[in-house]
Design a protein around this motif. Structure first.
Motif, PDB file in Angstrom:
ATOM      1  N   LYS A 210    -117.271 -15.629 -24.855  1.00 37.24           N
ATOM      2  CA  LYS A 210    -117.568 -15.107 -23.522  1.00 37.24           C
ATOM      3  C   LYS A 210    -116.444 -14.186 -23.069  1.00 37.24           C
ATOM      4  O   LYS A 210    -115.289 -14.346 -23.474  1.00 37.24           O
ATOM      5  N   ILE A 211    -116.814 -13.249 -22.234  1.00 35.30           N
ATOM      6  CA  ILE A 211    -115.840 -12.339 -21.634  1.00 35.30           C
ATOM      7  C   ILE A 211    -116.039 -12.357 -20.134  1.00 35.30           C
ATOM      8  O   ILE A 211    -117.170 -12.331 -19.644  1.00 35.30           O
ATOM      9  N   GLU A 212    -114.940 -12.453 -19.400  1.00 31.82           N
ATOM     10  CA  GLU A 212    -114.984 -12.491 -17.938  1.00 31.82           C
ATOM     11  C   GLU A 212    -114.032 -11.451 -17.364  1.00 31.82           C
ATOM     12  O   GLU A 212    -112.975 -11.172 -17.946  1.00 31.82           O
ATOM     13  N   THR A 213    -114.406 -10.930 -16.239  1.00 36.46           N
ATOM     14  CA  THR A 213    -113.564  -9.978 -15.534  1.00 36.46           C
ATOM     15  C   THR A 213    -113.534 -10.338 -14.061  1.00 36.46           C
ATOM     16  O   THR A 213    -114.492 -10.904 -13.522  1.00 36.46           O
ATOM     17  N   SER A 214    -112.437 -10.023 -13.407  1.00 32.87           N
ATOM     18  CA  SER A 214    -112.306 -10.354 -11.993  1.00 32.87           C
ATOM     19  C   SER A 214    -111.617  -9.213 -11.256  1.00 32.87           C
ATOM     20  O   SER A 214    -110.850  -8.438 -11.836  1.00 32.87           O
ATOM     21  N   GLY A 215    -111.927  -9.133  -9.984  1.00 34.76           N
ATOM     22  CA  GLY A 215    -111.305  -8.147  -9.118  1.00 34.76           C
ATOM     23  C   GLY A 215    -111.225  -8.707  -7.720  1.00 34.76           C
ATOM     24  O   GLY A 215    -111.374  -9.916  -7.505  1.00 34.76           O
ATOM     25  N   GLU A 216    -110.997  -7.851  -6.768  1.00 34.83           N
ATOM     26  CA  GLU A 216    -110.860  -8.288  -5.384  1.00 34.83           C
ATOM     27  C   GLU A 216    -112.202  -8.816  -4.868  1.00 34.83           C
ATOM     28  O   GLU A 216    -113.133  -8.057  -4.615  1.00 34.83           O
ATOM     29  N   GLY A 217    -112.301 -10.158  -4.759  1.00 34.40           N
ATOM     30  CA  GLY A 217    -113.486 -10.766  -4.179  1.00 34.40           C
ATOM     31  C   GLY A 217    -114.645 -10.974  -5.132  1.00 34.40           C
ATOM     32  O   GLY A 217    -115.737 -11.347  -4.698  1.00 34.40           O
ATOM     33  N   TYR A 218    -114.471 -10.787  -6.442  1.00 33.27           N
ATOM     34  CA  TYR A 218    -115.600 -11.003  -7.348  1.00 33.27           C
ATOM     35  C   TYR A 218    -115.107 -11.460  -8.718  1.00 33.27           C
ATOM     36  O   TYR A 218    -113.965 -11.235  -9.113  1.00 33.27           O
ATOM     37  N   THR A 219    -115.994 -12.137  -9.452  1.00 32.37           N
ATOM     38  CA  THR A 219    -115.824 -12.398 -10.877  1.00 32.37           C
ATOM     39  C   THR A 219    -117.176 -12.165 -11.535  1.00 32.37           C
ATOM     40  O   THR A 219    -118.225 -12.254 -10.892  1.00 32.37           O
ATOM     41  N   ALA A 220    -117.169 -11.873 -12.824  1.00 27.84           N
ATOM     42  CA  ALA A 220    -118.406 -11.672 -13.576  1.00 27.84           C
ATOM     43  C   ALA A 220    -118.146 -12.014 -15.029  1.00 27.84           C
ATOM     44  O   ALA A 220    -117.011 -11.925 -15.515  1.00 27.84           O
ATOM     45  N   GLY A 221    -119.214 -12.419 -15.737  1.00 23.92           N
ATOM     46  CA  GLY A 221    -119.045 -12.773 -17.129  1.00 23.92           C
ATOM     47  C   GLY A 221    -120.325 -12.663 -17.925  1.00 23.92           C
ATOM     48  O   GLY A 221    -121.431 -12.676 -17.370  1.00 23.92           O
ATOM     49  N   PHE A 222    -120.156 -12.550 -19.247  1.00 23.09           N
ATOM     50  CA  PHE A 222    -121.284 -12.494 -20.176  1.00 23.09           C
ATOM     51  C   PHE A 222    -120.900 -13.275 -21.422  1.00 23.09           C
ATOM     52  O   PHE A 222    -119.752 -13.202 -21.891  1.00 23.09           O
ATOM     53  N   ALA A 223    -121.856 -14.055 -21.982  1.00 21.89           N
ATOM     54  CA  ALA A 223    -121.572 -14.898 -23.143  1.00 21.89           C
ATOM     55  C   ALA A 223    -122.674 -14.772 -24.181  1.00 21.89           C
ATOM     56  O   ALA A 223    -123.855 -14.669 -23.844  1.00 21.89           O
ATOM     57  N   VAL A 224    -122.268 -14.789 -25.469  1.00 18.40           N
ATOM     58  CA  VAL A 224    -123.184 -14.894 -26.602  1.00 18.40           C
ATOM     59  C   VAL A 224    -122.948 -16.264 -27.229  1.00 18.40           C
ATOM     60  O   VAL A 224    -121.805 -16.602 -27.577  1.00 18.40           O
ATOM     61  N   LEU A 225    -124.025 -17.054 -27.419  1.00 21.75           N
ATOM     62  CA  LEU A 225    -123.890 -18.478 -27.686  1.00 21.75           C
ATOM     63  C   LEU A 225    -124.763 -18.933 -28.848  1.00 21.75           C
ATOM     64  O   LEU A 225    -125.723 -18.250 -29.224  1.00 21.75           O
ATOM     65  N   ASP A 226    -124.420 -20.120 -29.395  1.00 20.08           N
ATOM     66  CA  ASP A 226    -125.270 -20.686 -30.442  1.00 20.08           C
ATOM     67  C   ASP A 226    -126.645 -21.040 -29.895  1.00 20.08           C
ATOM     68  O   ASP A 226    -127.659 -20.934 -30.583  1.00 20.08           O
ATOM     69  N   SER A 227    -126.687 -21.486 -28.657  1.00 20.33           N
ATOM     70  CA  SER A 227    -127.938 -21.748 -27.954  1.00 20.33           C
ATOM     71  C   SER A 227    -127.600 -21.821 -26.476  1.00 20.33           C
ATOM     72  O   SER A 227    -126.447 -21.996 -26.098  1.00 20.33           O
ATOM     73  N   ASN A 228    -128.601 -21.687 -25.650  1.00 21.17           N
ATOM     74  CA  ASN A 228    -128.334 -21.760 -24.220  1.00 21.17           C
ATOM     75  C   ASN A 228    -129.584 -22.238 -23.502  1.00 21.17           C
ATOM     76  O   ASN A 228    -130.216 -21.507 -22.759  1.00 21.17           O
ATOM     77  N   ASN A 229    -129.945 -23.480 -23.774  1.00 21.67           N
ATOM     78  CA  ASN A 229    -131.080 -24.053 -23.061  1.00 21.67           C
ATOM     79  C   ASN A 229    -130.732 -25.455 -22.598  1.00 21.67           C
ATOM     80  O   ASN A 229    -129.726 -26.025 -22.995  1.00 21.67           O
ATOM     81  N   TYR A 230    -131.565 -26.016 -21.771  1.00 19.26           N
ATOM     82  CA  TYR A 230    -131.304 -27.302 -21.149  1.00 19.26           C
ATOM     83  C   TYR A 230    -131.996 -28.439 -21.898  1.00 19.26           C
ATOM     84  O   TYR A 230    -132.160 -29.534 -21.360  1.00 19.26           O
ATOM     85  N   LEU A 231    -132.389 -28.185 -23.176  1.00 20.47           N
ATOM     86  CA  LEU A 231    -133.043 -29.203 -23.985  1.00 20.47           C
ATOM     87  C   LEU A 231    -132.110 -29.804 -25.023  1.00 20.47           C
ATOM     88  O   LEU A 231    -132.412 -30.840 -25.604  1.00 20.47           O
ATOM     89  N   THR A 232    -130.969 -29.163 -25.281  1.00 19.85           N
ATOM     90  CA  THR A 232    -129.992 -29.694 -26.222  1.00 19.85           C
ATOM     91  C   THR A 232    -129.144 -30.765 -25.534  1.00 19.85           C
ATOM     92  O   THR A 232    -129.143 -30.872 -24.305  1.00 19.85           O
TER      93      THR A 232
END
Length: 330
Positions: free
Chosen positions: A149-171
């Motif tokens: 994942k990569i995250e960036t932050s500045g004055e009053g905000y943060t943001a991020g994006f991730a590439v994952l093995d999986s990303n669901n709520y069933l595991t």
């Protein structure tokens, strides 16, 4: 307390704050610290048309170590849930690239969800998306997964994006599926802070080619915190989309309020509800919760909860949950 303990404008230290928020953080030296928690509870659950059940057990245990060698921070934790063998939970390395940018690889927690994963950061015992034990859960919130994942932050905000093995709520909550050949998962978020308001918007997507199933979640929450008072609203929508057959949708929402009366006592209230596709009819619930919390020492807290739930489409009409939980962190 939210899952995302992020100091806006300072992601270089946010990884350490997030890791140590679940413990008292015992500092060994400038490079090494550790901590953890022990959590146990006594509960009683009563569903109409069903027998009353009660428990007295350990809910979760965690031991976490953070090693800082700027610009790199490594985090490793050992965790066990109520019915789970010990597993390595957090296992990741974060690199501070400067200018508010942090790159993290390993196993880490999803950004989605207002309510915390670690019970010591919760203001209640149960979750707003979970009715009562023996009831039903409406959840589109992933938990732990492995990726970059990569995250960036500045004055009053943060943001991020991730590439994952999986990303669901069933595991399982403690890991993803550990496979990329079945399809990758993706997650993104942004957080804005203005005055006393914090707004979070996040989304998760996973395509499992082996199961021919796609899962999608969208989550938004808004928090207002001023002085002794905290108010919040969350809405999460999730979709299961199989290759054959019809997709199923579900959503949940919650309203949350907390007032700190003194250094020793706080009171939280929450109203939540959800709707899920089901056969022959949709399933619905509304849940009301009151949760007092007593701080005995800086390391020991007692949290109580009384919840009443109404149901539609489950074969019973209502349920009651009551419990006391002791939380020791070190």
């Amino acid at each position: 307390m939210t899952k995302n303990v992020i100091q806006l404008g300072g992601l270089a230290t946010a990884a350490v704050i997030l890791a140590s928020s679940a413990s008292a953080e015992i500092k060994v030296n400038d490079n090494l610290s550790f901590g953890g928690y022990l959590v146990g509870s006594a509960t009683i659950t009563d569903l109409d048309n069903a027998s009353t059940s009660s428990t007295m057990d350990m809910d979760a245990m965690k031991l976490i170590t953070v090693a800082k060698f700027a610009p790199v921070t490594g985090t490793l934790s050992l965790w066990s849930g109520a019915n789970a063998d010990p597993v390595f939970l957090d296992a990741h390395v974060a690199y501070d690239a400067g200018n508010g940018v942090t790159i993290t690889g390993g196993k880490f927690l999803s950004w989605l969800g207002y309510e915390a994963f670690d019970p010591v950061n919760m203001t209640q015992i149960t979750y707003g998306w979970n009715t009562v034990p023996g009831g039903v859960a409406f959840i589109g919130i992933p938990a732990y997964h492995t990726g970059v994942k990569i995250e960036t932050s500045g004055e009053g905000y943060t943001a991020g994006f991730a590439v994952l093995d999986s990303n669901n709520y069933l595991t399982p909550v403690y890991k993803g599926d550990g496979r990329l050949d079945h399809g990758a998962g993706f997650e993104a978020y942004t957080t804005f802070k203005s005055g006393n308001f914090t707004t979070f918007v996040g989304a998760a997507y996973d395509k499992d080619d082996l199961a021919d199933l796609a899962t999608m979640s969208g989550d938004i929450w808004v928090q207002y915190a001023a002085g002794a008072n905290t108010f919040a609203f969350e809405f999460c929508y999730a979709t299961l989309d199989p290759k054959t057959g019809s997709s199923t949708d579900s959503y949940f929402w919650l309203f949350f309020a907390k007032h700190v009366f003194s250094e020793k006592f706080a009171l939280s209230g929450r109203v939540s509800g959800g709707v899920g596709d089901a056969t022959p009819a949709d399933v619905e619930f509304i849940k009301g919760t009151i949760a007092p919390a007593w701080t005995i020492t800086p390391n020991l807290e007692i949290v109580g909860e009384l919840s009443y739930v109404t149901y539609d489409g489950l074969g019973y009409d209502n349920g009651v949950f009551a419990g006391l939980q002791a939380r020791f962190k070190f």
